[in-house]
Design an enzyme around this catalytic site. Sequence first.
Site, PDB file in Angstrom:
ATOM      1  CD  GLU A  28      39.103  22.249  18.531  1.00 55.00           C
ATOM      2  OE1 GLU A  28      37.963  21.841  18.261  1.00 55.00           O
ATOM      3  OE2 GLU A  28      39.970  22.515  17.679  1.00 55.00           O
ATOM      4  CE  LYS A 162      40.442  18.177  10.000  1.00 57.13           C
ATOM      5  NZ  LYS A 162      40.388  19.272  10.977  1.00 57.13           N
TER       6      LYS A 162
END
Length: 307
Positions: A28, A162
């Site tokens: 990415e 996360k």
Amino acid sequence: MIVTDVSIHLNPEVKAALENGQPVVALESTIVSHGLPRPDNLRVAREIEQAVRDHGAVPATIGMVGGQLVVGLDDAALTRLATGTDVAKLSARDLAVAAALGADGATTVAGTSAVAAAVGIGVFATGGLGGVHREASHTFDESADLTTLARTPITVVCAGVKSILDVGATLERLETLGVGVVGYQTNRFPGFFIRDSGFGVDWRVESPEQIAAAMRAQRAQGAHRAALVVANPLPEDEQLDPALHDRTLADGLAVVERDRVTGKQVTPVLLSHFHSATQGQSLAVNVRIILRNAALAAQIAVAAAAR
């Protein structure tokens, strides 16, 4: 100005690798433009690509330059996205409009997965997935990563999601959406900065070859077109200290509530708090995560190409 060439451009090295059945790993570009501070972002982006090469695969960092979707950004394009002041963050839904408007853009997990699968890349390395946000029952705030992976046949190597997100709800959504999740040499789902989020995984794999075998089985069966998430935790001695993590997260959530931060601003506020409260330790962990994931993704791509 209306951009007329809106097709996907393949870097010659990536194009040749795909045509010859060589291992390729998608990367990415949001980590370059939005995820890491300058000037470290460009250096780390180059290190990520080198980690893929060091383990036998061709890196294909995906992004948009002047409306042109590129699979395999060259160094000039990588620098442009790393240093630009007007780089859009592109999820899968944004790709067409951004191309038509001639934008510079960095692809998210969703955007990168969609483009990689479209050109035939089967393995993608990232840091962590987006997921279901805390208080999502009221805000409906859920990352497009999840629904994109539900319809995109690609193997994504990550360090879980996360811990600032609702990890349990994210795992439930992945199950509902039919996205496969395996732990790499672990029975626990990692929480990005820490190796154990407090939740388990149903399946454990021990080697890149086992993951490659699962990829081949999915193609051969033809019964399932969602992604396979490979959760790759940091070693215990490389994670953020769990006690420090828990204190920082609790303090950060208190700041969010005190300042009435809502919506898309919650994640950057919490990540900024992590960076300052840990005196940069969380950033160092972030870099270790993506480099390890890039290395594992390359090993999986090599194993898949061997067959």
